[in-house]
Scaffold this active site. Sequence first.
Site, short mmCIF file in Angstrom:
data_model
loop_
_atom_site.label_atom_id
_atom_site.label_comp_id
_atom_site.label_asym_id
_atom_site.label_seq_id
_atom_site.Cartn_x
_atom_site.Cartn_y
_atom_site.Cartn_z
N LYS A 176 0.89 -1.32 -0.07
CA LYS A 176 0.03 0.06 0.11
C LYS A 176 0.80 1.19 -0.04
O LYS A 176 1.47 1.53 0.99
CB LYS A 176 -1.01 0.02 1.36
CG LYS A 176 -2.24 1.16 0.91
CD LYS A 176 -2.47 1.82 2.11
CE LYS A 176 -1.79 3.08 2.86
NZ LYS A 176 -1.76 4.01 1.86
N GLU A 250 9.99 2.18 10.29
CA GLU A 250 11.05 3.21 9.91
C GLU A 250 10.39 4.72 9.98
O GLU A 250 9.59 4.96 9.35
CB GLU A 250 11.69 3.01 8.96
CG GLU A 250 12.62 1.67 8.55
CD GLU A 250 13.72 1.86 9.39
OE1 GLU A 250 14.25 3.05 9.91
OE2 GLU A 250 14.42 0.85 9.85
N CYS A 284 13.52 11.54 5.77
CA CYS A 284 13.56 11.09 7.15
C CYS A 284 15.09 11.57 7.79
O CYS A 284 15.26 11.69 8.82
CB CYS A 284 13.19 9.81 7.48
SG CYS A 284 14.35 8.68 6.30
N GLU A 385 10.13 17.08 14.34
CA GLU A 385 10.47 17.01 13.08
C GLU A 385 9.60 17.93 12.23
O GLU A 385 8.18 17.83 12.32
CB GLU A 385 10.08 15.36 12.53
CG GLU A 385 10.54 15.23 11.24
CD GLU A 385 10.30 13.88 10.44
OE1 GLU A 385 9.03 13.54 11.10
OE2 GLU A 385 11.19 13.30 9.84
P1 NAD Z 1 2.40 8.92 7.36
O1 NAD Z 1 2.59 8.34 8.56
O2 NAD Z 1 1.25 10.11 7.50
O3 NAD Z 1 2.03 7.72 6.08
C1 NAD Z 1 2.79 6.82 5.97
C2 NAD Z 1 1.82 5.56 5.50
O4 NAD Z 1 1.04 4.92 6.32
C3 NAD Z 1 0.98 6.22 4.23
O5 NAD Z 1 0.78 5.06 3.31
C4 NAD Z 1 -0.43 6.26 4.95
O6 NAD Z 1 -1.34 6.12 3.95
C5 NAD Z 1 -0.37 5.10 5.76
N1 NAD Z 1 -1.13 5.20 7.21
C6 NAD Z 1 -1.55 6.40 7.66
N2 NAD Z 1 -2.43 6.12 8.74
C7 NAD Z 1 -2.33 4.55 8.95
C8 NAD Z 1 -2.85 3.63 9.92
N3 NAD Z 1 -3.41 3.99 11.02
N4 NAD Z 1 -2.63 2.31 9.58
C9 NAD Z 1 -2.00 2.04 8.65
N5 NAD Z 1 -1.32 2.91 7.90
C10 NAD Z 1 -1.48 4.22 7.76
O7 NAD Z 1 3.94 9.50 6.77
P2 NAD Z 1 4.16 10.55 5.62
O8 NAD Z 1 3.81 11.84 5.81
O9 NAD Z 1 3.86 9.84 4.25
O10 NAD Z 1 5.59 10.52 5.54
C11 NAD Z 1 6.66 11.34 6.24
C12 NAD Z 1 6.96 10.72 7.49
O11 NAD Z 1 7.81 9.42 7.01
C13 NAD Z 1 8.07 11.52 8.17
O12 NAD Z 1 7.95 11.51 9.25
C14 NAD Z 1 9.55 10.91 7.92
O13 NAD Z 1 10.53 11.18 8.65
C15 NAD Z 1 9.02 9.49 7.49
N6 NAD Z 1 10.16 8.74 7.04
C16 NAD Z 1 10.76 7.73 7.55
C17 NAD Z 1 11.74 7.10 6.55
C18 NAD Z 1 12.63 5.90 7.49
O14 NAD Z 1 13.30 5.32 6.77
N7 NAD Z 1 12.92 6.19 8.86
C19 NAD Z 1 11.93 7.29 5.24
C20 NAD Z 1 11.02 8.17 4.60
C21 NAD Z 1 10.10 8.96 5.49
#
Ligand code: NAD
Length: 497
Positions: A176, A250, A284, A385
């Site tokens: 997803k 992550e 990230c 962040e």
């Molecule tokens: P997000 O947490 O809003 O969404 C990430 C994913 O989770 C999306 O596909 C979303 O649809 C899904 N999601 C949302 N709520 C959910 C739930 N309750 N259950 C299951 N899935 C759900 O994050 P974002 O805004 O898309 O990305 C930004 C964040 O990602 C930042 O905090 C960044 O630091 C982090 N990030 C971390 C890494 C790493 O490797 N540590 C890499 C890239 C991004």
Amino acid sequence: MSEVLNKNYIDGIWQEASAGAVFKDVNPAINSDVIGNFPESGVEDVDDAVRAARKAFRTWSRMPAPARGDILRRIGDLLTERKSELAFQMTREMGKPFFETKGDVQEAIDTAYYAATETRRLFGHTVPSEMPNKFNMSLRRPIGVCGIITAWNFPVAVPTWKMFPAIAAGNTVVFKPSEDAPHSGALLVKVFEDAGVPPGVVNLVQGSATAGRALVEHPDVNAVSFTGSTETGSKIGEACGRLHKRFSLEMGGKNPMIVLADADLDLVIDGLLWGAFGTTGQRCTATSRLIVHEDVHDALVDKLKEAASKLKLGYGNEDDTEMGPVINQKALDKIEKYIGIGKDEGATVALGGKRAEGPGTEDGFFFEPTIFTNVTPNMRVAKEEIFGPVLSVLKISSYEEAVKVANNIEYGLSSAIYTQDVATAFKAMHDIEAGITYVNGPTIGAEAHMPFGGVKGTGNGHREGGWEVFEFYTETKTVYVDYSGKLQKAQIDNVDD
Ligand code: NAD
């Protein structure tokens, strides 16, 4: 590849979501450019995808691992052929400049070839038995169906960090992607299809939190790998704990770059421009805290202001663009909110601090490269962040103070130190609480064959990338073969009391 692939892919068939609901995907640099409407999937779609993945697991998990490796090599070849087309579409969808999205695809290519080689090395152990005529060994076995949930900022590389090792090890997956990068996710899945991955091995379910939750909660999903915010990751961790699932998280970062008085300041400037403003600060691993020695603070800030103010903002598919937009209106609002918070806390906006207004930015979500000075360690702009082009600068007077400030956060993903002194560099490798430390380089720049992940609030102990990710996607089976022809009781027959 010019058509928009705006469907789910389940059991080898591209299809609409069962309820017919959709969401809109737009270009963040040119909002009038609508990429398409994508399926807003629900529980039923996830259920269909998991069923297909479960069915495919029976045959895929039994295929010799090196044969799975052959398919991964074909995936790598196809990604290489499609690199520019893919990168163009990724830039259109999530905004980072074309040279960056090409790097994103290259990371996927490297990961494909690396995973292919690992299919010949899924090592177990052979270990001496404590009994005579008995043979002990451990084997690696796939886990089953893996749910893959990802963020939008590395729309191809990050999903492949998960899916390639997962299928190399014999698992099947339901993917997803983020609702902010559905098209890139679909184009990636098309590569699996075209490379000959059998139906059901890789399934795609588009949608938002509803689909993500259904995947996490599905009783037939054995493992969940998530990349995204700490807030969402915490919810997923709770659910997986309750359901006894294996899960890898992550999450966010607030990554420090320490600059000591002996650092090469020109090198630091190059590192800061890339680390803090690359991907518009939406990595990230972005360098979001500059912890700089007082002796070089003013000189460095002046140089940085000058260099950052020259960054060319615009649509990333135009040749001279150096920094793209942020992903959506919500991100823009969040960054603006943090500018207010920083000012209220007493930090100084030394550069930027507002939405960009220049030519090429009128129809997109653009924010100026921003530098906060006079930041102190407990301010929110030093600890939380922001996920945008915002750098907080903190002044320190010693290495010890720098480490204390660097560690004064709940995150622990990446970190960097600039110094000419080798002893200090080695000390920092141990002292900084982070999963990754760069010496004389910024906080970004992961390579596909090295472990990647964070400590503290950033992760839950697993690593992506390199050989370590195969630990996550396999389970250990321990095997004892007794060829003595009699019952041997371990810990009893071989011990004289
Ligand atoms: P997000 O947490 O809003 O969404 C990430 C994913 O989770 C999306 O596909 C979303 O649809 C899904 N999601 C949302 N709520 C959910 C739930 N309750 N259950 C299951 N899935 C759900 O994050 P974002 O805004 O898309 O990305 C930004 C964040 O990602 C930042 O905090 C960044 O630091 C982090 N990030 C971390 C890494 C790493 O490797 N540590 C890499 C890239 C991004």
